[in-house]
Motif scaffolding. Structure first.
Motif, PDB file in Angstrom:
ATOM      1  N   GLN B  40       1.160   1.096  -7.019  1.00 21.29           N
ATOM      2  CA  GLN B  40       2.463   1.112  -7.359  1.00 21.29           C
ATOM      3  C   GLN B  40       3.140   2.526  -7.166  1.00 21.29           C
ATOM      4  O   GLN B  40       4.194   2.411  -6.580  1.00 21.29           O
ATOM      5  CB  GLN B  40       2.617   1.053  -8.922  1.00 21.29           C
ATOM      6  CG  GLN B  40       2.075  -0.588  -9.454  1.00 21.29           C
ATOM      7  CD  GLN B  40       3.106  -1.547  -8.976  1.00 21.29           C
ATOM      8  OE1 GLN B  40       3.390  -1.756  -7.810  1.00 21.29           O
ATOM      9  NE2 GLN B  40       3.525  -2.381  -9.826  1.00 21.29           N
ATOM     10  N   VAL B  45       7.438   2.869  -6.844  1.00 22.50           N
ATOM     11  CA  VAL B  45       7.984   2.301  -8.111  1.00 22.50           C
ATOM     12  C   VAL B  45       7.733   3.476  -9.005  1.00 22.50           C
ATOM     13  O   VAL B  45       6.555   4.116  -9.453  1.00 22.50           O
ATOM     14  CB  VAL B  45       6.993   1.261  -8.425  1.00 22.50           C
ATOM     15  CG1 VAL B  45       7.448   0.660  -9.825  1.00 22.50           C
ATOM     16  CG2 VAL B  45       6.986   0.191  -7.430  1.00 22.50           C
ATOM     17  N   GLU B  46       8.854   3.705  -9.719  1.00 20.71           N
ATOM     18  CA  GLU B  46       8.723   4.719 -11.037  1.00 20.71           C
ATOM     19  C   GLU B  46       8.633   4.119 -12.251  1.00 20.71           C
ATOM     20  O   GLU B  46       9.635   3.421 -12.551  1.00 20.71           O
ATOM     21  CB  GLU B  46      10.181   5.684 -10.631  1.00 20.71           C
ATOM     22  CG  GLU B  46      10.155   6.329  -9.632  1.00 20.71           C
ATOM     23  CD  GLU B  46       9.616   7.784  -9.871  1.00 20.71           C
ATOM     24  OE1 GLU B  46       9.180   8.227 -11.055  1.00 20.71           O
ATOM     25  OE2 GLU B  46       9.522   8.347  -8.807  1.00 20.71           O
ATOM     26  N   PRO B  47       7.531   4.246 -13.004  1.00 26.79           N
ATOM     27  CA  PRO B  47       7.513   3.709 -14.235  1.00 26.79           C
ATOM     28  C   PRO B  47       8.369   4.596 -15.135  1.00 26.79           C
ATOM     29  O   PRO B  47       7.997   6.059 -15.212  1.00 26.79           O
ATOM     30  CB  PRO B  47       6.285   3.648 -14.470  1.00 26.79           C
ATOM     31  CG  PRO B  47       5.567   4.713 -13.728  1.00 26.79           C
ATOM     32  CD  PRO B  47       6.474   5.120 -12.572  1.00 26.79           C
ATOM     33  N   LEU B  48       9.226   4.102 -15.955  1.00 26.73           N
ATOM     34  CA  LEU B  48       9.729   4.963 -17.109  1.00 26.73           C
ATOM     35  C   LEU B  48       9.217   4.716 -18.463  1.00 26.73           C
ATOM     36  O   LEU B  48       9.119   5.551 -19.462  1.00 26.73           O
ATOM     37  CB  LEU B  48      11.388   4.648 -17.111  1.00 26.73           C
ATOM     38  CG  LEU B  48      12.137   4.942 -15.870  1.00 26.73           C
ATOM     39  CD1 LEU B  48      13.540   4.387 -16.136  1.00 26.73           C
ATOM     40  CD2 LEU B  48      12.244   6.263 -15.423  1.00 26.73           C
ATOM     41  N   TRP B  56      -1.727   4.510 -12.424  1.00 23.46           N
ATOM     42  CA  TRP B  56      -0.420   3.971 -11.700  1.00 23.46           C
ATOM     43  C   TRP B  56      -0.877   4.199 -10.372  1.00 23.46           C
ATOM     44  O   TRP B  56      -0.317   3.791  -9.255  1.00 23.46           O
ATOM     45  CB  TRP B  56       0.562   4.707 -12.384  1.00 23.46           C
ATOM     46  CG  TRP B  56       1.828   4.007 -11.665  1.00 23.46           C
ATOM     47  CD1 TRP B  56       2.855   4.626 -10.902  1.00 23.46           C
ATOM     48  CD2 TRP B  56       2.468   2.810 -12.303  1.00 23.46           C
ATOM     49  NE1 TRP B  56       3.911   3.799 -10.886  1.00 23.46           N
ATOM     50  CE2 TRP B  56       3.698   2.901 -11.443  1.00 23.46           C
ATOM     51  CE3 TRP B  56       1.848   1.752 -13.048  1.00 23.46           C
ATOM     52  CZ2 TRP B  56       4.455   1.512 -11.648  1.00 23.46           C
ATOM     53  CZ3 TRP B  56       2.856   0.912 -13.409  1.00 23.46           C
ATOM     54  CH2 TRP B  56       4.105   0.406 -12.613  1.00 23.46           C
TER      55      TRP B  56
END
Lengths: 341, 129
Positions: B40, B45-48, B56
């Motif tokens: 990811q 894709v930036e996970p907040l 990740w």
């Protein structure tokens, strides 16, 4: 009165259950409610959201899901009393997220397909597990399908009754469990067959996961076997109760008939439990015969039955009679040679 | 050294470099590409939300075929775009990996490893259920 609409709700992350490149199933806590949530497809390409469809889950259903008695889809579709929500995982701050009520019927796109069980989880989640002790019963002869179901039901009835008595006597058992065990003894009128069916169903529902009885394996042949998973000490107790019943059946039938006949002749079978008063002239006879039958059945301590019925002699008698009838049905399969230890 | 830029202290010390026989990975089509193995993080894709940045940046593999089939075919999000499962034999010196207790593996590939070449076969989910 206007129906109250579900409100936006804050939920706190508890655990990820399924992870494949990203979290796909997770559980959260909202107040006192357990929440389960599944990742659903994005609305548009690259919208930057991690949308999850969530639902509240009762404690009982949560335990059933973790114990693999129900699949994931069941939690999102079957229970009548539940609230559904949507949330974006990317809005989570310090482990909490605001969920928006989802009032429409869930679209198929949001629902897990049937037969996704907890065994597919990728992450460990601490919970009580079912007991691993196995009791094998040998089966032989000819069986109709309904008879086989009946046999299993009666075995489960006696098993759950024995577990309930033990848990009631256990000083370490949680108060909530004890309340749940006592309630069915006090709430039912015991004027007809349904009260007893409900009593045994309720007791079965309140068997803690780590003591639950389940069907492990069946080899249906003549001869074949049934493997039950449960607690070995309860299996040993059941074997003793069943063997005792078969050995003393003549004596047991006689005591049962005396007690049942007395209640029938004097109209007590139709009298509800809460109408029966302490000090009733029948009390001494009913208690005496109940104690005699209870002792002959090897049901454990009579005081336990008295505690559970709050010393209501009529309810105690009716519960013991119903236990006898179930045991009589169960042991008939052994007497016929179709089941043996 | 690694196929992707990894965060500090990643892979974790407990990870190992060893062969993995019969590892499974979901892929989007019957002909896999290197993009099917991107984490990811590599996809940008930036996970907040709180997630271990090392996890990740990993590629999820499975040891149990039934488990990856059930996850890919029955959960709403993967079901919407993943239709295939690739079976792989991954030799030693391909990367480092860490196995969870329930069949999931986090895999961090070396830059020299070509995952497409490690594929033994690719099957459609419909043929596996």
């Amino acid at each position: 009165m206007k129906a109250q609409m579900p409100k936006r709700r804050r939920a706190t992350f508890d655990a990820t259950l399924v992870y494949m490149d990203e979290p796909l199933v997770m559980t959260l806590i909202a107040g006192k409610s357990r929440i389960i949530a599944v990742a659903v497809p994005a609305e548009g390409e690259g919208d930057g959201k991690f949308r999850f469809y969530a639902t509240t889950v009762s404690t009982k259903d949560w335990a059933k899901y973790l114990g693999e008695s129900v699949d994931l889809r069941y939690l999102f579709t079957f229970p009548d009393r539940r609230n559904a929500y949507l949330f974006d995982l990317n809005t989570m701050k310090n482990g909490t997220v605001i969920m928006t009520p989802f009032l429409d019927e869930a679209p198929e796109d949001f629902l897990p397909s049937p037969r996704f069980f907890a065994s597919n989880h990728t992450e460990e989640y601490a919970h009580e597990e079912r007991p691993a002790d196995v009791a094998r019963l040998l089966v032989d002869g000819d069986w109709e399908l309904s008879e086989f179901g009946h046999f299993n039901q009666r075995y489960a009835d006696i098993y759950s009754f024995s577990v309930a008595l033990r848990n009631w006597e256990d000083p370490m058992a949680p108060l909530k469990l004890k309340q749940n065990l006592r309630r069915p003894f006090l709430d039912r009128p015991y004027q007809g067959g349904f009260s007893y069916v409900h009593l045994f169903n309720d007791l079965n529902d309140n068997v803690p996961i780590n003591e639950q009885l389940s069907l492990d394996k069946i080899q249906y042949a003549s001869p074949g076997y049934v493997d039950m998973s449960g607690k070995s000490d309860i299996f040993a107790e059941l074997q003793e109760i069943i063997t005792n019943f078969l050995e003393r059946r003549r004596e047991l039938v006689s005591v049962y008939n005396e007690l049942w006949g007395y209640l029938h002749k004097n109209g007590y079978l139709k009298l509800s439990g809460d109408q029966y008063r302490t000090g009733d002239p029948s009390e001494k006879f009913i208690l005496g015969k109940s104690r005699q039958l209870h002792q002959a059945l090897k049901m454990g301590s009579f005081t336990t039955i008295e505690d559970l019925t709050e010393k209501n002699a009529l309810v105690s008698a009716k519960v013991i009679l119903s236990f006898y009838r179930r045991l009589n049905e169960l042991t008939s399969f052994f007497a016929q040679g179709r089941v043996s230890f | 050294m690694y196929h992707e830029d990894l965060p500090l202290s990643c892979p974790p010390q407990l990870s190992k470099d060893d062969q993995i026989s019969n590892a499974y990975r979901r892929v989007d089509d019957k002909v896999a590409t290197i993009g099917d193995f991107a984490s990811q993080a590599a996809k940008g894709v930036e996970p907040l939300f709180p997630v271990d940045p090392c996890k990740w940046a990993s590629c999820s593999l499975f040891l149990n075929k039934a488990q990856i089939v059930n996850i890919s075919a029955k959960l709403p999000k993967p079901r919407s775009h993943s239709n295939y499962v690739a079976e792989m034999n991954i030799p030693a010196s391909s990367g480092r990996w860490l196995a969870g207790k329930k069949g999931h593996i986090d895999f961090w590939m070396y830059g020299t490893f070509n995952p497409v070449a490690a594929i033994v076969k690719i099957e459609h989910l419909d043929d596996l259920q």
